[in-house]
Write a protein that holds these residues in place. Structure first.
Motif, PDB file in Angstrom:
ATOM      1  N   THR A  93     -25.633  73.145  65.764  1.00  0.00           N
ATOM      2  CA  THR A  93     -24.632  73.978  65.097  1.00  0.00           C
ATOM      3  C   THR A  93     -23.682  74.522  66.165  1.00  0.00           C
ATOM      4  OG1 THR A  93     -25.888  76.033  65.359  1.00  0.00           O
ATOM      5  CG2 THR A  93     -26.344  74.692  63.374  1.00  0.00           C
ATOM      6  N   PRO A  94     -22.502  75.003  65.756  1.00  0.00           N
ATOM      7  CA  PRO A  94     -21.584  75.583  66.744  1.00  0.00           C
ATOM      8  C   PRO A  94     -22.225  76.731  67.530  1.00  0.00           C
ATOM      9  CG  PRO A  94     -20.408  75.136  64.719  1.00  0.00           C
ATOM     10  CD  PRO A  94     -21.862  74.881  64.438  1.00  0.00           C
ATOM     11  N   LYS A  95     -23.040  77.558  66.883  1.00  0.00           N
ATOM     12  CA  LYS A  95     -23.717  78.650  67.591  1.00  0.00           C
ATOM     13  C   LYS A  95     -24.704  78.108  68.613  1.00  0.00           C
ATOM     14  CE  LYS A  95     -26.472  82.848  67.160  1.00  0.00           C
ATOM     15  NZ  LYS A  95     -26.732  82.788  68.565  1.00  0.00           N
ATOM     16  N   GLN A  96     -25.459  77.071  68.255  1.00  0.00           N
ATOM     17  CA  GLN A  96     -26.407  76.474  69.195  1.00  0.00           C
ATOM     18  C   GLN A  96     -25.672  75.863  70.383  1.00  0.00           C
ATOM     19  OE1 GLN A  96     -28.288  73.914  66.297  1.00  0.00           O
ATOM     20  NE2 GLN A  96     -30.197  75.105  66.362  1.00  0.00           N
ATOM     21  N   GLN A  97     -24.540  75.206  70.123  1.00  0.00           N
ATOM     22  CA  GLN A  97     -23.747  74.641  71.209  1.00  0.00           C
ATOM     23  C   GLN A  97     -23.262  75.742  72.144  1.00  0.00           C
ATOM     24  OE1 GLN A  97     -20.628  72.382  69.301  1.00  0.00           O
ATOM     25  NE2 GLN A  97     -21.965  70.634  68.923  1.00  0.00           N
ATOM     26  N   GLN A  98     -22.801  76.845  71.563  1.00  0.00           N
ATOM     27  CA  GLN A  98     -22.325  77.958  72.383  1.00  0.00           C
ATOM     28  C   GLN A  98     -23.466  78.561  73.192  1.00  0.00           C
ATOM     29  OE1 GLN A  98     -19.095  78.883  72.967  1.00  0.00           O
ATOM     30  NE2 GLN A  98     -20.134  79.994  74.600  1.00  0.00           N
ATOM     31  N   ASP A  99     -24.655  78.669  72.589  1.00  0.00           N
ATOM     32  CA  ASP A  99     -25.816  79.192  73.310  1.00  0.00           C
ATOM     33  C   ASP A  99     -26.169  78.317  74.517  1.00  0.00           C
ATOM     34  OD1 ASP A  99     -25.989  81.290  71.520  1.00  0.00           O
ATOM     35  OD2 ASP A  99     -27.692  80.441  70.394  1.00  0.00           O
ATOM     36  N   LEU A 124     -24.058  76.353  76.180  1.00  0.00           N
ATOM     37  CA  LEU A 124     -22.997  76.545  77.172  1.00  0.00           C
ATOM     38  C   LEU A 124     -23.154  77.882  77.905  1.00  0.00           C
ATOM     39  CD1 LEU A 124     -19.946  75.170  75.156  1.00  0.00           C
ATOM     40  CD2 LEU A 124     -21.142  74.060  77.048  1.00  0.00           C
ATOM     41  N   THR A 125     -23.501  78.924  77.164  1.00  0.00           N
ATOM     42  CA  THR A 125     -23.711  80.240  77.771  1.00  0.00           C
ATOM     43  C   THR A 125     -24.882  80.204  78.748  1.00  0.00           C
ATOM     44  OG1 THR A 125     -22.809  81.355  75.822  1.00  0.00           O
ATOM     45  CG2 THR A 125     -24.208  82.677  77.296  1.00  0.00           C
ATOM     46  N   ALA A 126     -25.977  79.578  78.339  1.00  0.00           N
ATOM     47  CA  ALA A 126     -27.152  79.465  79.220  1.00  0.00           C
ATOM     48  C   ALA A 126     -26.794  78.705  80.489  1.00  0.00           C
ATOM     49  CB  ALA A 126     -28.301  78.781  78.481  1.00  0.00           C
ATOM     50  N   GLU A 130     -23.804  78.489  81.909  1.00  0.00           N
ATOM     51  CA  GLU A 130     -22.972  79.363  82.738  1.00  0.00           C
ATOM     52  C   GLU A 130     -23.823  80.416  83.443  1.00  0.00           C
ATOM     53  OE1 GLU A 130     -19.920  80.941  80.195  1.00  0.00           O
ATOM     54  OE2 GLU A 130     -19.082  78.957  79.803  1.00  0.00           O
ATOM     55  N   GLU A 131     -24.778  80.996  82.713  1.00  0.00           N
ATOM     56  CA  GLU A 131     -25.644  82.015  83.309  1.00  0.00           C
ATOM     57  C   GLU A 131     -26.534  81.431  84.409  1.00  0.00           C
ATOM     58  OE1 GLU A 131     -27.703  83.723  79.980  1.00  0.00           O
ATOM     59  OE2 GLU A 131     -25.972  84.907  79.363  1.00  0.00           O
ATOM     60  N   SER A 132     -26.891  80.169  84.273  1.00  0.00           N
ATOM     61  CA  SER A 132     -27.763  79.547  85.277  1.00  0.00           C
ATOM     62  C   SER A 132     -27.056  79.324  86.605  1.00  0.00           C
ATOM     63  CB  SER A 132     -28.308  78.209  84.755  1.00  0.00           C
ATOM     64  OG  SER A 132     -27.303  77.201  84.782  1.00  0.00           O
ATOM     65  N   GLU A 133     -25.753  79.411  86.622  1.00  0.00           N
ATOM     66  CA  GLU A 133     -24.995  79.262  87.860  1.00  0.00           C
ATOM     67  C   GLU A 133     -25.240  80.443  88.796  1.00  0.00           C
ATOM     68  OE1 GLU A 133     -22.939  76.559  88.789  1.00  0.00           O
ATOM     69  OE2 GLU A 133     -23.931  75.643  87.066  1.00  0.00           O
ATOM     70  N   ASP A 134     -25.613  81.602  88.230  1.00  0.00           N
ATOM     71  CA  ASP A 134     -25.891  82.803  89.027  1.00  0.00           C
ATOM     72  C   ASP A 134     -27.397  82.866  89.263  1.00  0.00           C
ATOM     73  OD1 ASP A 134     -26.252  85.312  90.121  1.00  0.00           O
ATOM     74  OD2 ASP A 134     -25.144  86.369  88.550  1.00  0.00           O
ATOM     75  N   GLU A 135     -27.808  82.710  90.519  1.00  0.00           N
ATOM     76  CA  GLU A 135     -29.232  82.668  90.844  1.00  0.00           C
ATOM     77  C   GLU A 135     -29.979  83.937  90.440  1.00  0.00           C
ATOM     78  OE1 GLU A 135     -30.645  81.176  94.518  1.00  0.00           O
ATOM     79  OE2 GLU A 135     -29.070  79.662  94.640  1.00  0.00           O
ATOM     80  N   SER A 136     -29.292  85.047  90.335  1.00  0.00           N
ATOM     81  CA  SER A 136     -29.976  86.287  89.942  1.00  0.00           C
ATOM     82  C   SER A 136     -30.415  86.241  88.475  1.00  0.00           C
ATOM     83  CB  SER A 136     -29.072  87.505  90.185  1.00  0.00           C
ATOM     84  OG  SER A 136     -27.960  87.477  89.295  1.00  0.00           O
ATOM     85  N   ASP A 137     -29.867  85.318  87.701  1.00  0.00           N
ATOM     86  CA  ASP A 137     -30.263  85.154  86.296  1.00  0.00           C
ATOM     87  C   ASP A 137     -31.484  84.250  86.138  1.00  0.00           C
ATOM     88  OD1 ASP A 137     -28.226  86.751  85.274  1.00  0.00           O
ATOM     89  OD2 ASP A 137     -26.821  85.078  85.130  1.00  0.00           O
TER      90      ASP A 137
END
Length: 80
Positions: free
Chosen positions: A45-51, A53-55, A57-64
């Motif tokens: 779903t569009p929400k799952q796709q966004q989730d 993509l968000t995950a 992006e967040e994984s790019e920051d090692e503190s996450d």
């Protein structure tokens, strides 16, 4: 082996299978191999796709990120 011969041989093999489970497994493999490479993404779903993509992006920051050992520890605590 020509395409027509290969198809014929494949059909002969299929005709010899009387095990429903085995035939179902072959069917699943063939069906999945015919799907476009991005079909999993398209099935979200569009929400799952966004989730996703968000995950990403967040994984790019090692503190996450958390270590596997911490994840296993948390899972063990939840499953008890």
């Amino acid at each position: 082996m020509k395409l027509a011969e290969l198809k014929s041989e494949f059909q002969n093999l299929i005709d010899q299978i009387d095990d429903l489970e085995m035939l179902s497994q072959f069917y699943d493999v063939i069906t999945q191999s015919l799907q476009p490479k991005n079909s999993v993404w398209q099935g979200l779903t569009p929400k799952q796709q966004q989730d996703v993509l968000t995950a990403y992006e967040e994984s790019e920051d090692e503190s996450d990120l958390i270590s596997l050992s911490v994840l296993k520890s948390r899972y063990r605590e939840l499953s008890c």
